[in-house]
Design a protein around this motif. Structure first.
Motif, PDB file in Angstrom:
ATOM      1  N   GLU A 105       0.829  -1.207   0.000  1.00 49.70           N
ATOM      2  CA  GLU A 105       0.000   0.000   0.000  1.00 49.70           C
ATOM      3  C   GLU A 105       0.864   1.259   0.000  1.00 49.70           C
ATOM      4  O   GLU A 105       1.663   1.478   0.906  1.00 49.70           O
ATOM      5  N   ALA A 106       0.691   2.114  -1.009  1.00 46.80           N
ATOM      6  CA  ALA A 106       1.435   3.371  -1.096  1.00 46.80           C
ATOM      7  C   ALA A 106       0.713   4.503  -0.381  1.00 46.80           C
ATOM      8  O   ALA A 106       1.313   5.531  -0.078  1.00 46.80           O
ATOM      9  N   GLY A 107      -0.584   4.342  -0.142  1.00 44.67           N
ATOM     10  CA  GLY A 107      -1.325   5.359   0.578  1.00 44.67           C
ATOM     11  C   GLY A 107      -1.862   6.477  -0.295  1.00 44.67           C
ATOM     12  O   GLY A 107      -2.297   7.498   0.222  1.00 44.67           O
ATOM     13  N   ILE A 108      -1.821   6.302  -1.619  1.00 44.78           N
ATOM     14  CA  ILE A 108      -2.326   7.318  -2.531  1.00 44.78           C
ATOM     15  C   ILE A 108      -2.832   6.635  -3.793  1.00 44.78           C
ATOM     16  O   ILE A 108      -2.299   5.608  -4.202  1.00 44.78           O
ATOM     17  N   ALA A 109      -3.869   7.202  -4.380  1.00 42.38           N
ATOM     18  CA  ALA A 109      -4.402   6.670  -5.634  1.00 42.38           C
ATOM     19  C   ALA A 109      -3.625   7.261  -6.805  1.00 42.38           C
ATOM     20  O   ALA A 109      -3.075   8.360  -6.701  1.00 42.38           O
ATOM     21  N   PRO A 110      -3.580   6.564  -7.934  1.00 41.56           N
ATOM     22  CA  PRO A 110      -2.858   7.109  -9.091  1.00 41.56           C
ATOM     23  C   PRO A 110      -3.592   8.308  -9.687  1.00 41.56           C
ATOM     24  O   PRO A 110      -4.806   8.447  -9.532  1.00 41.56           O
ATOM     25  N   SER A 111      -2.851   9.136 -10.377  1.00 43.18           N
ATOM     26  CA  SER A 111      -3.443  10.261 -11.096  1.00 43.18           C
ATOM     27  C   SER A 111      -4.282   9.736 -12.251  1.00 43.18           C
ATOM     28  O   SER A 111      -3.865   8.822 -12.960  1.00 43.18           O
ATOM     29  N   ALA A 112      -5.439  10.323 -12.466  1.00 41.28           N
ATOM     30  CA  ALA A 112      -6.286   9.939 -13.600  1.00 41.28           C
ATOM     31  C   ALA A 112      -5.604  10.266 -14.927  1.00 41.28           C
ATOM     32  O   ALA A 112      -5.980   9.732 -15.966  1.00 41.28           O
ATOM     33  N   LEU A 113      -4.586  11.119 -14.907  1.00 42.93           N
ATOM     34  CA  LEU A 113      -3.847  11.471 -16.114  1.00 42.93           C
ATOM     35  C   LEU A 113      -2.801  10.421 -16.483  1.00 42.93           C
ATOM     36  O   LEU A 113      -2.233  10.474 -17.570  1.00 42.93           O
ATOM     37  N   ALA A 114      -2.538   9.483 -15.573  1.00 47.21           N
ATOM     38  CA  ALA A 114      -1.499   8.478 -15.824  1.00 47.21           C
ATOM     39  C   ALA A 114      -1.824   7.188 -15.089  1.00 47.21           C
ATOM     40  O   ALA A 114      -1.059   6.741 -14.244  1.00 47.21           O
ATOM     41  N   ASP A 115      -2.981   6.582 -15.405  1.00 46.74           N
ATOM     42  CA  ASP A 115      -3.365   5.357 -14.704  1.00 46.74           C
ATOM     43  C   ASP A 115      -3.459   4.145 -15.622  1.00 46.74           C
ATOM     44  O   ASP A 115      -4.047   3.138 -15.257  1.00 46.74           O
ATOM     45  N   GLU A 116      -2.881   4.228 -16.807  1.00 48.40           N
ATOM     46  CA  GLU A 116      -2.878   3.064 -17.694  1.00 48.40           C
ATOM     47  C   GLU A 116      -1.997   1.957 -17.127  1.00 48.40           C
ATOM     48  O   GLU A 116      -2.338   0.786 -17.207  1.00 48.40           O
ATOM     49  N   LEU A 117      -0.862   2.325 -16.527  1.00 51.56           N
ATOM     50  CA  LEU A 117       0.043   1.378 -15.870  1.00 51.56           C
ATOM     51  C   LEU A 117       0.342   1.917 -14.483  1.00 51.56           C
ATOM     52  O   LEU A 117       0.881   3.020 -14.348  1.00 51.56           O
TER      53      LEU A 117
END
Length: 146
Positions: free
Chosen positions: A90-102
């Motif tokens: 767990e990193a504790g943050i969600a990915p950016s919607a601008l870069a969530d393909e990988l």
């Protein structure tokens, strides 16, 4: 083979079917070593979603290895946050919607390995509709130069 959950009261997260892979261990006891399960995660008409999960034995217990969920793939996670999400902690943050393909997520130092022979080059390219190699990061092993 076709598995159908035939019910008059379908609900989200209904189990549809499961394929099990069993064998005996060193004590001659039959064990479940892996299985594939499917469920309907959303049964709302015209917006249906489904999920397939793969579990394998690790250290005597079954763990989720891969999830295929509503067009996303999760490795090490049952809830992929991007098109392809590799999870080791767990990193504790969600990915950016601008870069969530990988999405590569870890609880500590996390990385991606680009492995090549000693006399070859490792590359990461950035492209657009005009140029598939607009910018890049390159490491040349033969001269130890980035």
């Amino acid at each position: 083979m076709q598995m159908v959950r035939d019910t008059n009261t379908p609900a989200d997260d209904d189990a549809i079917g499961q394929i099990e892979f069993r064998s005996k261990n060193s004590d001659d006891v039959e064990k479940l070593y892996a299985y594939i399960s499917a469920k309907s995660t959303d049964v709302s008409s015209t917006t249906e979603d489904g999920e397939i999960q793969l579990y394998t034995m690790q250290g005597g217990g079954l763990v989720p290895v891969m999830t295929l969920q509503s067009g996303k793939v999760g490795v090490g996670t049952q809830d992929p946050e991007g098109n392809f999400h590799v999870y080791s902690g767990e990193a504790g943050i969600a990915p950016s919607a601008l870069a969530d393909e990988l999405v590569i997520e870890g609880a500590g130092s996390t990385g991606i390995s680009i492995l090549t022979p000693n006399n070859q080059v490792g590359r990461l390219y950035f492209g657009d509709s005009d140029n598939s190699a607009r910018a890049y990061i390159l490491y040349d092993h033969s001269i130890d130069m980035m």
